[in-house]
Design a protein around this motif. Structure first.
Motif, PDB file in Angstrom:
ATOM      1  N   ILE A 108       5.143  -0.280  13.058  1.00 13.33           N
ATOM      2  CA  ILE A 108       6.530  -0.389  12.609  1.00 13.33           C
ATOM      3  C   ILE A 108       6.968  -1.850  12.621  1.00 13.33           C
ATOM      4  CG2 ILE A 108       8.933   0.111  13.222  1.00 13.33           C
ATOM      5  CD1 ILE A 108       7.749   2.475  12.023  1.00 13.33           C
ATOM      6  N   LYS A 109       6.616  -2.536  13.706  1.00 14.03           N
ATOM      7  CA  LYS A 109       7.009  -3.941  13.849  1.00 14.03           C
ATOM      8  C   LYS A 109       6.380  -4.802  12.762  1.00 14.03           C
ATOM      9  CE  LYS A 109       9.223  -7.161  16.032  1.00 14.03           C
ATOM     10  NZ  LYS A 109      10.702  -7.141  16.042  1.00 14.03           N
ATOM     11  N   GLN A 110       5.113  -4.545  12.463  1.00 15.00           N
ATOM     12  CA  GLN A 110       4.431  -5.319  11.428  1.00 15.00           C
ATOM     13  C   GLN A 110       5.098  -5.129  10.071  1.00 15.00           C
ATOM     14  OE1 GLN A 110       0.233  -4.394  11.470  1.00 15.00           O
ATOM     15  NE2 GLN A 110       0.089  -4.707  13.687  1.00 15.00           N
ATOM     16  N   VAL A 111       5.429  -3.871   9.759  1.00 19.63           N
ATOM     17  CA  VAL A 111       6.089  -3.576   8.480  1.00 19.63           C
ATOM     18  C   VAL A 111       7.448  -4.274   8.420  1.00 19.63           C
ATOM     19  CG1 VAL A 111       7.110  -1.750   7.060  1.00 19.63           C
ATOM     20  CG2 VAL A 111       4.903  -1.381   8.173  1.00 19.63           C
ATOM     21  N   GLU A 112       8.168  -4.225   9.519  1.00 16.60           N
ATOM     22  CA  GLU A 112       9.482  -4.856   9.565  1.00 16.60           C
ATOM     23  C   GLU A 112       9.395  -6.357   9.342  1.00 16.60           C
ATOM     24  OE1 GLU A 112      11.804  -1.825  12.624  1.00 16.60           O
ATOM     25  OE2 GLU A 112      10.916  -3.668  13.385  1.00 16.60           O
ATOM     26  N   LEU A 113       8.427  -6.992   9.996  1.00 18.74           N
ATOM     27  CA  LEU A 113       8.291  -8.448   9.880  1.00 18.74           C
ATOM     28  C   LEU A 113       7.951  -8.880   8.457  1.00 18.74           C
ATOM     29  CD1 LEU A 113       6.413  -9.265  13.219  1.00 18.74           C
ATOM     30  CD2 LEU A 113       8.783  -9.815  12.624  1.00 18.74           C
ATOM     31  N   VAL A 114       7.054  -8.119   7.816  1.00 19.86           N
ATOM     32  CA  VAL A 114       6.674  -8.444   6.435  1.00 19.86           C
ATOM     33  C   VAL A 114       7.875  -8.323   5.506  1.00 19.86           C
ATOM     34  CG1 VAL A 114       5.298  -7.701   4.454  1.00 19.86           C
ATOM     35  CG2 VAL A 114       4.243  -7.850   6.716  1.00 19.86           C
ATOM     36  N   LEU A 115       8.595  -7.206   5.624  1.00 16.45           N
ATOM     37  CA  LEU A 115       9.741  -6.993   4.757  1.00 16.45           C
ATOM     38  C   LEU A 115      10.892  -7.941   5.088  1.00 16.45           C
ATOM     39  CD1 LEU A 115       9.800  -3.095   4.504  1.00 16.45           C
ATOM     40  CD2 LEU A 115       8.989  -4.733   2.822  1.00 16.45           C
ATOM     41  N   GLU A 116      10.997  -8.308   6.352  1.00 13.27           N
ATOM     42  CA  GLU A 116      12.055  -9.227   6.769  1.00 13.27           C
ATOM     43  C   GLU A 116      11.944 -10.551   6.021  1.00 13.27           C
ATOM     44  OE1 GLU A 116      11.832 -10.501  10.805  1.00 13.27           O
ATOM     45  OE2 GLU A 116      13.983 -10.872  10.921  1.00 13.27           O
TER      46      GLU A 116
ATOM     47  N   ALA B 299      15.382  -3.674  13.191  1.00 16.84           N
ATOM     48  CA  ALA B 299      15.278  -3.243  14.580  1.00 16.84           C
ATOM     49  C   ALA B 299      13.968  -2.507  14.768  1.00 16.84           C
ATOM     50  CB  ALA B 299      16.446  -2.316  14.925  1.00 16.84           C
ATOM     51  N   SER B 300      13.321  -2.729  15.899  1.00 14.58           N
ATOM     52  CA  SER B 300      12.047  -2.056  16.153  1.00 14.58           C
ATOM     53  C   SER B 300      12.273  -0.638  16.621  1.00 14.58           C
ATOM     54  CB  SER B 300      11.256  -2.820  17.217  1.00 14.58           C
ATOM     55  OG  SER B 300      11.985  -2.865  18.426  1.00 14.58           O
ATOM     56  N   GLY B 301      11.198   0.169  16.588  1.00 19.41           N
ATOM     57  CA  GLY B 301      11.321   1.534  17.059  1.00 19.41           C
ATOM     58  C   GLY B 301      10.179   2.396  16.605  1.00 19.41           C
ATOM     59  N   VAL B 302      10.117   3.600  17.138  1.00 17.60           N
ATOM     60  CA  VAL B 302       9.122   4.582  16.744  1.00 17.60           C
ATOM     61  C   VAL B 302       9.805   5.606  15.863  1.00 17.60           C
ATOM     62  CG1 VAL B 302       7.536   6.363  17.550  1.00 17.60           C
ATOM     63  CG2 VAL B 302       7.895   4.298  18.909  1.00 17.60           C
ATOM     64  N   THR B 303       9.200   5.920  14.731  1.00 20.75           N
ATOM     65  CA  THR B 303       9.838   6.880  13.834  1.00 20.75           C
ATOM     66  C   THR B 303       8.810   7.562  12.952  1.00 20.75           C
ATOM     67  OG1 THR B 303      11.561   7.154  12.156  1.00 20.75           O
ATOM     68  CG2 THR B 303      10.220   5.199  11.979  1.00 20.75           C
TER      69      THR B 303
ATOM     70  N   HIS C 219       0.845  -1.189   0.000  1.00 17.89           N
ATOM     71  CA  HIS C 219       0.000   0.000   0.000  1.00 17.89           C
ATOM     72  C   HIS C 219       0.890   1.251   0.000  1.00 17.89           C
ATOM     73  CE1 HIS C 219      -2.819   3.054   1.517  1.00 17.89           C
ATOM     74  NE2 HIS C 219      -3.771   2.254   1.075  1.00 17.89           N
ATOM     75  N   PRO C 220       0.483   2.326  -0.694  1.00 20.90           N
ATOM     76  CA  PRO C 220       1.293   3.555  -0.742  1.00 20.90           C
ATOM     77  C   PRO C 220       1.697   4.081   0.637  1.00 20.90           C
ATOM     78  CG  PRO C 220      -0.461   3.686  -2.345  1.00 20.90           C
ATOM     79  CD  PRO C 220      -0.703   2.429  -1.573  1.00 20.90           C
ATOM     80  N   GLN C 221       0.831   3.902   1.643  1.00 24.76           N
ATOM     81  CA  GLN C 221       1.174   4.374   2.984  1.00 24.76           C
ATOM     82  C   GLN C 221       2.360   3.582   3.554  1.00 24.76           C
ATOM     83  OE1 GLN C 221      -0.068   7.014   4.312  1.00 24.76           O
ATOM     84  NE2 GLN C 221       0.980   6.917   6.295  1.00 24.76           N
ATOM     85  N   THR C 222       2.372   2.279   3.289  1.00 23.97           N
ATOM     86  CA  THR C 222       3.487   1.445   3.738  1.00 23.97           C
ATOM     87  C   THR C 222       4.768   1.835   3.021  1.00 23.97           C
ATOM     88  OG1 THR C 222       1.978  -0.410   4.149  1.00 23.97           O
ATOM     89  CG2 THR C 222       4.322  -0.934   3.942  1.00 23.97           C
ATOM     90  N   VAL C 223       4.655   2.053   1.706  1.00 20.60           N
ATOM     91  CA  VAL C 223       5.821   2.458   0.918  1.00 20.60           C
ATOM     92  C   VAL C 223       6.369   3.785   1.424  1.00 20.60           C
ATOM     93  CG1 VAL C 223       6.694   2.988  -1.385  1.00 20.60           C
ATOM     94  CG2 VAL C 223       4.921   1.242  -1.098  1.00 20.60           C
ATOM     95  N   SER C 224       5.479   4.733   1.701  1.00 14.95           N
ATOM     96  CA  SER C 224       5.922   6.045   2.181  1.00 14.95           C
ATOM     97  C   SER C 224       6.622   5.934   3.532  1.00 14.95           C
ATOM     98  CB  SER C 224       4.735   7.004   2.289  1.00 14.95           C
ATOM     99  OG  SER C 224       3.854   6.619   3.328  1.00 14.95           O
ATOM    100  N   LEU C 225       6.142   5.045   4.383  1.00 17.81           N
ATOM    101  CA  LEU C 225       6.762   4.837   5.692  1.00 17.81           C
ATOM    102  C   LEU C 225       8.180   4.289   5.544  1.00 17.81           C
ATOM    103  CD1 LEU C 225       6.636   4.619   8.796  1.00 17.81           C
ATOM    104  CD2 LEU C 225       5.612   2.366   8.506  1.00 17.81           C
ATOM    105  N   VAL C 226       8.337   3.322   4.644  1.00 17.52           N
ATOM    106  CA  VAL C 226       9.664   2.743   4.423  1.00 17.52           C
ATOM    107  C   VAL C 226      10.611   3.781   3.833  1.00 17.52           C
ATOM    108  CG1 VAL C 226      10.962   0.990   3.161  1.00 17.52           C
ATOM    109  CG2 VAL C 226       8.749   0.410   4.168  1.00 17.52           C
TER     110      VAL C 226
END
Length: 337
Positions: free
Chosen positions: A174-182, A190-194, A128-135
């Motif tokens: 953030i964690k969900q996005v990281e796990l999917v891309l991982e 690494a997890s975190g708020v950003t 989704h564009p929102q996920t892409v923008s976050l990355v």
């Protein structure tokens, strides 16, 4: 201006290790990963003869960074700022504290940063564009620009708009996005708020994409969010913005850029930019450049755009260091040289 202006962190680290000798370097290398060792070894092997003043400046900066870390650890952020401001001044104090904080914060999207941009673009096309923008908001501008260039035309403007308006993101998301891309790039995150720096992040990314892509994205933003597009343009620096560089700054810029890049860049430059550049050359140099342009013959648009982008990169660096003054729209904040 300092002795270390223009020196990257890797180059300063190489100078430091070369000055400290092989025993210290070996101990430092034990705490680095293979990629870092390779990068530092390459920098050390490329080191020319280094002036004593530069070596002294590197050693001094290392000591100041070490002291900054010690102050933060023992007395906290406020204490460190108070001590450093008295010793170094407010700007230097903030710089050192900021660098230490960035160094100790957990890495975000570290696996993504090591992946191939084409592979990342292929993965992100399905998101989704929102996920892409976050990355993209959490990657270096150069890498984001490379990925953006490989995404579908009709999604780029929306992604840039979402990046410019992105808000704080919860740790769970953030964690969900990281796990999917991982799973898809086989890398740990690494997890975190950003959250990105909005329009500034978008401007930095667009500064690094090809001018044709840049123009297309901005035109779509003009249609979808004109006020946002205006804000982004105000923070950008393009090849056409060179007309706003002061004469002294232009002369400084011409000292830094490769003449081959200049010839290629001027092949498709506007009359205003060409006039500005030739105005700040000697008659002899201008005559040589004109002849080289005439003898150049047909060239690929991509070659011209790459040369223009390299020149803009040098100009942006000089602007940020305060060596040139840029006036007019699209140049961001004015910098006094």
């Amino acid at each position: 201006m300092t002795e270390l202006d223009g020196y990257s962190g890797a180059k300063k680290a190489a100078i430091f290790l070369a000055a400290m000798g092989t025993d210290v370097s070996a101990k430092v290398f034990k705490g680095l990963d293979d990629t870092e060792i390779e990068a530092l070894s390459t920098e050390i092997s490329r080191l020319p003869t280094v002036d004593e003043s530069v070596t002294s400046a590197v050693m001094r900066e290392f000591m100041e960074m070490a002291l900054t870390k010690q102050y933060i650890t023992t007395g906290g952020l406020s204490y460190a700022l108070e001590i450093l401001e008295k010793a170094l001044g407010k700007n230097r104090a903030l710089e050192f504290v900021g660098r230490i904080q960035a160094a100790v914060q957990p890495a975000r999207f570290s696996g993504v940063k090591r992946a191939d941009p084409n592979q990342l673009a292929s993965i992100l096309r399905r998101e989704h564009p929102q996920t892409v923008s976050l990355v993209l908001a959490n990657l270096e501008a150069e890498l984001s620009a490379n990925i953006l260039g490989n995404l579908p035309d009709d999604s780029r403007a929306e992604i840039m708009m979402r990046m410019a308006t992105i808000d704080k993101t919860s740790p769970d998301i953030i964690k969900q996005v990281e796990l999917v891309l991982e799973k898809q790039v086989s890398a740990g995150f690494a997890s975190g708020v950003t959250y990105g720096e909005g329009t500034k992040t978008v401007a930095e990314v667009l500064n690094r994409v090809e001018p044709t892509t840049q123009k297309a994205i901005l035109e779509r933003l003009d249609e979808q969010a004109p006020s946002l597009a205006e804000q982004i343009r105000a923070l950008m620096f393009t090849f056409e913005d060179l007309v706003g560089v002061d004469d002294r700054g232009m002369q400084r810029l011409l000292q830094e850029i490769d003449q081959k890049d200049l010839v290629l860049a001027l092949k498709a430059a506007s009359e205003e930019v060409v006039g500005k550049i030739f105005k700040n050359m000697s008659e002899r140099t201008a005559s040589i450049v004109r002849q080289e342009i005439e003898f150049l013959g047909p060239v690929r648009v991509k070659q011209v755009e790459e040369s223009q982008r390299r020149i803009v990169g040098v100009a942006r660096r000089l602007k940020e260091s305060g060596e040139i003054l840029v006036v007019g729209s699209g140049a961001g904040e004015q910098v006094i040289g």
